[in-house]
Design a protein around this motif. Structure first.
Motif, PDB file in Angstrom:
ATOM      1  N   VAL A 163      44.335  -9.882 -32.468  1.00  0.00           N
ATOM      2  CA  VAL A 163      44.507  -9.000 -31.618  1.00  0.00           C
ATOM      3  C   VAL A 163      43.456  -8.261 -31.483  1.00  0.00           C
ATOM      4  O   VAL A 163      43.157  -7.347 -29.934  1.00  0.00           O
ATOM      5  CB  VAL A 163      44.532  -7.612 -32.591  1.00  0.00           C
ATOM      6  N   GLN A 164      42.013  -8.975 -31.178  1.00  0.00           N
ATOM      7  CA  GLN A 164      40.954  -8.806 -29.624  1.00  0.00           C
ATOM      8  C   GLN A 164      40.743  -9.960 -29.995  1.00  0.00           C
ATOM      9  O   GLN A 164      40.967 -10.888 -30.067  1.00  0.00           O
ATOM     10  CB  GLN A 164      39.701  -8.064 -31.506  1.00  0.00           C
ATOM     11  N   PRO A 165      39.620 -10.643 -28.769  1.00  0.00           N
ATOM     12  CA  PRO A 165      39.623 -11.788 -28.150  1.00  0.00           C
ATOM     13  C   PRO A 165      38.948 -12.348 -29.096  1.00  0.00           C
ATOM     14  O   PRO A 165      37.931 -11.982 -29.779  1.00  0.00           O
ATOM     15  CB  PRO A 165      38.199 -11.084 -26.585  1.00  0.00           C
ATOM     16  N   ALA A 166      38.639 -13.610 -28.594  1.00  0.00           N
ATOM     17  CA  ALA A 166      38.436 -15.046 -29.343  1.00  0.00           C
ATOM     18  C   ALA A 166      38.455 -14.657 -30.315  1.00  0.00           C
ATOM     19  O   ALA A 166      37.348 -15.179 -31.453  1.00  0.00           O
ATOM     20  CB  ALA A 166      37.165 -15.061 -28.767  1.00  0.00           C
ATOM     21  N   PHE A 167      39.806 -14.063 -30.873  1.00  0.00           N
ATOM     22  CA  PHE A 167      39.696 -13.973 -32.855  1.00  0.00           C
ATOM     23  C   PHE A 167      38.689 -13.245 -33.100  1.00  0.00           C
ATOM     24  O   PHE A 167      38.621 -13.284 -34.668  1.00  0.00           O
ATOM     25  CB  PHE A 167      39.681 -14.830 -32.876  1.00  0.00           C
ATOM     26  N   THR A 168      38.283 -12.113 -32.475  1.00  0.00           N
ATOM     27  CA  THR A 168      36.929 -11.732 -33.091  1.00  0.00           C
ATOM     28  C   THR A 168      37.663 -10.679 -34.070  1.00  0.00           C
ATOM     29  O   THR A 168      38.557  -9.868 -33.845  1.00  0.00           O
ATOM     30  CB  THR A 168      36.325 -10.939 -32.373  1.00  0.00           C
ATOM     31  N   HIS A 169      36.728  -9.524 -34.881  1.00  0.00           N
ATOM     32  CA  HIS A 169      37.456  -8.636 -35.458  1.00  0.00           C
ATOM     33  C   HIS A 169      36.577  -7.618 -35.671  1.00  0.00           C
ATOM     34  O   HIS A 169      34.929  -7.255 -35.616  1.00  0.00           O
ATOM     35  CB  HIS A 169      37.242  -9.228 -36.703  1.00  0.00           C
ATOM     36  N   GLY A 170      36.686  -5.912 -34.841  1.00  0.00           N
ATOM     37  CA  GLY A 170      35.723  -5.045 -35.239  1.00  0.00           C
ATOM     38  C   GLY A 170      34.705  -5.246 -34.217  1.00  0.00           C
ATOM     39  O   GLY A 170      34.921  -5.854 -33.005  1.00  0.00           O
ATOM     40  N   ALA A 171      33.246  -5.172 -34.050  1.00  0.00           N
ATOM     41  CA  ALA A 171      32.535  -4.755 -33.276  1.00  0.00           C
ATOM     42  C   ALA A 171      31.957  -6.527 -32.924  1.00  0.00           C
ATOM     43  O   ALA A 171      31.545  -6.480 -32.138  1.00  0.00           O
ATOM     44  CB  ALA A 171      31.197  -4.575 -33.683  1.00  0.00           C
ATOM     45  N   TRP A 172      32.395  -7.158 -33.063  1.00  0.00           N
ATOM     46  CA  TRP A 172      32.380  -8.602 -32.624  1.00  0.00           C
ATOM     47  C   TRP A 172      32.992  -9.308 -31.922  1.00  0.00           C
ATOM     48  O   TRP A 172      32.496  -9.699 -31.021  1.00  0.00           O
ATOM     49  CB  TRP A 172      32.741  -9.807 -34.031  1.00  0.00           C
ATOM     50  N   VAL A 173      34.142  -7.650 -30.847  1.00  0.00           N
ATOM     51  CA  VAL A 173      34.468  -8.210 -30.158  1.00  0.00           C
ATOM     52  C   VAL A 173      33.748  -8.284 -28.608  1.00  0.00           C
ATOM     53  O   VAL A 173      33.468  -8.763 -28.132  1.00  0.00           O
ATOM     54  CB  VAL A 173      35.281  -7.403 -29.380  1.00  0.00           C
ATOM     55  N   ALA A 174      32.626  -7.771 -28.704  1.00  0.00           N
ATOM     56  CA  ALA A 174      31.385  -7.827 -27.091  1.00  0.00           C
ATOM     57  C   ALA A 174      30.586  -8.824 -27.408  1.00  0.00           C
ATOM     58  O   ALA A 174      30.144  -9.205 -26.552  1.00  0.00           O
ATOM     59  CB  ALA A 174      29.916  -6.422 -28.417  1.00  0.00           C
TER      60      ALA A 174
END
Length: 350
Positions: free
Chosen positions: A238-249
């Protein structure tokens, strides 16, 4: 512009650019799938006329690739911010959930699509057209009347997408007036910098090492695939590179660093005396191969779509190989003295 060039030859070159632009930006990514190839008819007016218009303006200014890329960013803002209004929509493609919104913009979506348009919707089609018709690479294709017609088609193409794609995918959404005004201001600023601030290209090069064309092609593959894979949520993410939360940065920063490094390397190599048209062709081919590979992995919905897109990618490689056989050792990207004259990834048309 050299008026001794046959008008039919210039018109054919303009038509070639107008047709290959949506093919590069949309079809080779799987948008639309080959089973719905007729949808390209919706894309040709805005894509083809937009890229042709950019090339004509830059050639008349004797500008270089920095000007083309800046106007490519402006094109992306027009399509994504003004026509489709996907940069700010809280519902279109679910892009608002990819990463935190910033100043009313879908941040990850904006980072993904604006550079995508600059490279795949504008720069690469122009590069391929110039390699295909090298005798006209430094000259405009159109006369003044043709330029006016192209601008009108571009505007009508934007209206066509607004009335068809935008209203069907995101019915009822209208971007705030402040957002639209900001997009207009950004387009105007980019256009002024590209056409008035950046100086015309000069004929010079410096000594320095340039890797072989195939190594440049590998860079194109890695950059094309890597940038898309870092920013577009696929494979259930649901976020880029299979990240979650603030790790999308993290992937957003990595994508920015990848783009900056690639741009720095290409800029460094293209100002060296050893850069040739074959390097340019391999760079373009690698980028196309990388982005088509990503389309197969992340965008093609069915096995049939994946097989069709893979076949299209193979055909693209074959055509570029044939083009490479007739490509000389000059350079199209070095400055030269010129005379005045389901969710699917739609990085080009979302």
């Amino acid at each position: 512009m050299n008026t001794s060039d046959p008008p039919k030859g210039r018109r054919r070159a303009a038509l070639l650019l107008a047709v290959i632009t949506p093919v590069v930006a949309e079809l080779t990514l799987g948008n639309p799938p080959l089973s719905q190839i007729w949808l390209l008819l919706l894309f040709i007016p805005i894509y083809g006329a937009g890229t042709l218009l950019i090339r004509e303006l830059v050639r008349r200014r004797r500008g270089g690739w920095p000007s083309i890329l800046l106007l490519g960013l402006a094109y992306g803002i027009i399509e994504e911010g003004l026509v489709l209004q996907a940069l700010s929509s809280p519902t279109m493609y679910g892009a608002a959930g990819w990463a935190p919104r910033f100043l009313g913009l879908n941040s990850a979506y904006t980072e993904l699509n604006l550079p995508y348009h600059a490279v795949f919707s504008v720069a690469l089609p122009i590069l391929l057209a110039d390699l295909t018709v090298p005798s006209l690479r430094d000259r405009p294709y159109l006369k003044r009347a043709g330029l006016v017609v192209t601008a009108v088609i571009f505007v009508l193409g934007g209206l066509l997408l607004r009335l068809t794609v935008a209203t069907s995918i995101d019915p009822g959404y209208q971007a705030p007036a402040a957002m639209l005004a900001g997009c207009v201001a950004a387009v105007a600023l980019l256009a002024v910098v590209a056409l008035r601030v950046l100086p015309p290209v000069a004929s010079h090069s410096r000594a320095g090492a340039v890797p072989g064309p195939w190594m440049v092609g590998v860079l194109g593959v890695l950059a094309g695939f890597g940038y898309l894979a870092l920013l577009f949520p696929f494979g259930g993410a649901v976020q880029p590179a299979f990240t979650h939360g603030a790790w999308v940065a993290a992937p957003m920063l990595a994508a920015a660093m990848l783009a900056a490094l690639t741009g720095w390397l290409v800029r460094r190599w293209t100002t060296n005396g050893g850069w040739t048209d074959r390097h340019s062709l391999c760079l373009a081919g690698g980028a196309l191969a990388g982005h088509t590979a990503f389309g197969v992995v992340a965008n093609a919905a069915t096995l049939a779509d994946k097989l069709e897109l893979s076949a299209l990618g193979l055909l693209t490689v074959i055509l570029l190989t044939l083009l490479g056989r007739r490509t000389g050792t000059g350079s199209i990207m070095k400055p030269t003295g010129r005379r005045k004259g389901p969710r699917t990834f739609r990085a080009g048309m979302m």
